[in-house]
Design an enzyme around this catalytic site. Structure first.
Site, mmCIF file in Angstrom:
data_model
loop_
_atom_site.group_PDB
_atom_site.id
_atom_site.type_symbol
_atom_site.label_atom_id
_atom_site.label_comp_id
_atom_site.label_asym_id
_atom_site.label_seq_id
_atom_site.Cartn_x
_atom_site.Cartn_y
_atom_site.Cartn_z
ATOM 1 N N ASN A 203 24.717 7.879 40.315
ATOM 2 C CA ASN A 203 24.443 6.586 40.959
ATOM 3 C C ASN A 203 24.692 5.497 39.917
ATOM 4 O O ASN A 203 23.909 5.343 38.985
ATOM 5 C CB ASN A 203 22.984 6.571 41.436
ATOM 6 C CG ASN A 203 22.550 5.197 41.909
ATOM 7 O OD1 ASN A 203 23.379 4.330 42.184
ATOM 8 N ND2 ASN A 203 21.245 4.999 42.010
ATOM 9 N N GLY B 148 15.050 5.513 34.926
ATOM 10 C CA GLY B 148 15.516 4.573 33.904
ATOM 11 C C GLY B 148 14.534 4.361 32.768
ATOM 12 O O GLY B 148 14.676 3.412 31.996
ATOM 13 N N SER C 135 15.691 9.989 34.911
ATOM 14 C CA SER C 135 16.028 10.213 33.489
ATOM 15 C C SER C 135 16.612 11.602 33.220
ATOM 16 O O SER C 135 16.310 12.224 32.193
ATOM 17 C CB SER C 135 14.818 9.940 32.597
ATOM 18 O OG SER C 135 14.432 8.575 32.721
ATOM 19 N N GLU D 104 12.483 11.352 43.470
ATOM 20 C CA GLU D 104 12.645 10.500 42.302
ATOM 21 C C GLU D 104 11.324 9.793 41.993
ATOM 22 O O GLU D 104 11.028 8.726 42.566
ATOM 23 C CB GLU D 104 13.712 9.438 42.569
ATOM 24 C CG GLU D 104 15.082 10.019 42.840
ATOM 25 C CD GLU D 104 16.169 9.069 42.361
ATOM 26 O OE1 GLU D 104 16.919 9.468 41.467
ATOM 27 O OE2 GLU D 104 16.240 7.941 42.851
ATOM 28 N N GLU E 26 14.765 1.358 44.106
ATOM 29 C CA GLU E 26 15.158 -0.019 43.749
ATOM 30 C C GLU E 26 15.449 -0.842 45.007
ATOM 31 O O GLU E 26 15.208 -2.046 45.035
ATOM 32 C CB GLU E 26 16.363 0.023 42.788
ATOM 33 C CG GLU E 26 15.918 0.489 41.405
ATOM 34 C CD GLU E 26 16.981 1.188 40.579
ATOM 35 O OE1 GLU E 26 18.184 1.062 40.891
ATOM 36 O OE2 GLU E 26 16.593 1.873 39.604
ATOM 37 N N LYS F 128 24.579 2.357 40.305
ATOM 38 C CA LYS F 128 23.810 1.125 40.547
ATOM 39 C C LYS F 128 24.735 -0.091 40.419
ATOM 40 O O LYS F 128 25.904 0.009 40.742
ATOM 41 C CB LYS F 128 22.615 1.043 39.586
ATOM 42 C CG LYS F 128 21.821 2.343 39.501
ATOM 43 C CD LYS F 128 20.529 2.162 38.797
ATOM 44 C CE LYS F 128 19.852 3.512 38.638
ATOM 45 N NZ LYS F 128 18.483 3.412 38.234
ATOM 46 N N HIS G 123 16.622 4.345 48.108
ATOM 47 C CA HIS G 123 16.403 4.351 46.655
ATOM 48 C C HIS G 123 15.234 3.414 46.346
ATOM 49 O O HIS G 123 15.097 2.361 46.965
ATOM 50 C CB HIS G 123 17.670 3.910 45.923
ATOM 51 C CG HIS G 123 17.595 4.173 44.447
ATOM 52 N ND1 HIS G 123 16.856 3.389 43.596
ATOM 53 C CD2 HIS G 123 18.130 5.160 43.683
ATOM 54 C CE1 HIS G 123 16.948 3.873 42.366
ATOM 55 N NE2 HIS G 123 17.716 4.947 42.392
HETATM 56 C C1 PEP Z 1 18.494 6.750 39.787
HETATM 57 O O1 PEP Z 1 19.022 5.659 39.733
HETATM 58 O O2 PEP Z 1 18.378 7.297 40.882
HETATM 59 C C2 PEP Z 1 18.028 7.381 38.547
HETATM 60 C C3 PEP Z 1 17.435 8.535 38.617
HETATM 61 O O3 PEP Z 1 18.248 6.691 37.371
HETATM 62 P P1 PEP Z 1 18.102 7.291 35.881
HETATM 63 O O4 PEP Z 1 18.834 8.606 35.833
HETATM 64 O O5 PEP Z 1 18.753 6.256 35.006
HETATM 65 O O6 PEP Z 1 16.650 7.471 35.614
#
Ligand code: PEP
Length: 247
Positions: free
Chosen positions: A7, A169, A208, A163, A95, A9, A93
């Site tokens: 992803n 992040g 992460s 998640e 975000e 973003k 998501h």
């Molecule tokens: C995500 O954007 O779904 C995500 C898991 O980001 P990251 O791997 O950077 O934590």
């Protein structure tokens, strides 16, 4: 087959296509690969088509509107993503849930739009740090599973992504034990809610994931793939994560 999803973003310009070119050449000749999906910003979908042609990489969108078309300035429909070469779209998501105040019922409408357009949804669920600290993880996950998608929006390729928001992040990853326990809980709720499709729908972990922890996470039998943010932006890191997959 496991699903390894990147992803991007709100990252990526035309110059980032070279990362996908490197990924394509890094994958050449490899066997036992998982399904590989890259979700770039919508502006890059069309130009990625020729770059991934003949490779195992598929394309996805990062979000879609619930409607097919109309007066929704700045939004993008599932049909538009499909038209630009996507076969998947991420919905719900955290975000999007935070930045755009999307609720689980909005997410369900988006997943239905994805299905109508011929896309498979990757439905994200996860608890915040405060919810976790209050012991509310299972309750919030159960609510999100109940409300974020309806049975008729599922396709054989649909995936759910667990998640934990506090892990996205931040460099913090849920422990292997926690991932396993939470995935078992989610799987049981999916079976309750959807019956047989709930048994087979893929369940990804995100938060992460990086080359140093991907293999052990992807080795858990409860994990059918990963959703990767930051570490998907660089071909060498994403390739190392793909290499950690059971295929
Ligand atoms: C995500 O954007 O779904 C995500 C898991 O980001 P990251 O791997 O950077 O934590």
């Amino acid at each position: 087959m496991q699903l390894v999803t990147g992803n991007w973003k709100m990252n990526g310009l035309k110059s980032s296509l070279k990362e996908i070119e490197s990924l394509v050449s890094g994958l050449r000749g490899r066997t036992r690969l998982p399904e590989i999906l890259v979700c770039p910003p919508a502006t890059l979908l069309q130009s990625l088509g020729p770059v991934i042609q003949g490779s195992p990489i598929k394309l996805g969108g990062q979000a879609c509107h619930a409607k097919e078309s109309g007066a929704h300035t700045g939004d993008i429909s599932a049909d538009m993503l499909k038209d630009a070469g996507a076969s998947y779209v991420i919905v719900g998501h955290s975000e999007r849930r935070t930045d755009h105040k999307e609720t689980s019922s909005d997410v369900a409408a988006q997943a239905a739009a994805a299905r109508r357009a011929g896309l498979s949804a990757i439905v994200c669920i996860g608890e915040s740090e405060a919810q976790k600290n209050e012991g509310g993880t299972e309750q919030i996950l159960a609510q999100q599973i109940q409300a974020s998608v309806t049975a008729d929006s599922l396709t054989p390729e649909t995936a759910f992504a667990y998640e934990p928001i506090w892990a996205i992040g931040t460099g913090k990853t849920a422990s292997l034990n926690d991932i396993d326990r939470t995935h078992s809980f989610i799987r049981a709720r999916l079976e309750e809610r959807f019956g047989l499709p709930g048994k087979t729908v893929r369940l990804l972990y995100g938060g992460s994931v990086k080359p140093s922890n991907a293999r052990e996470i992807l080795n858990l039998t409860s994990v059918d793939g990963v959703l990767v943010g930051g570490a998907s932006l660089k071909a060498d890191e994403f390739l190392a994560i793909i290499e950690g997959s059971r295929g």
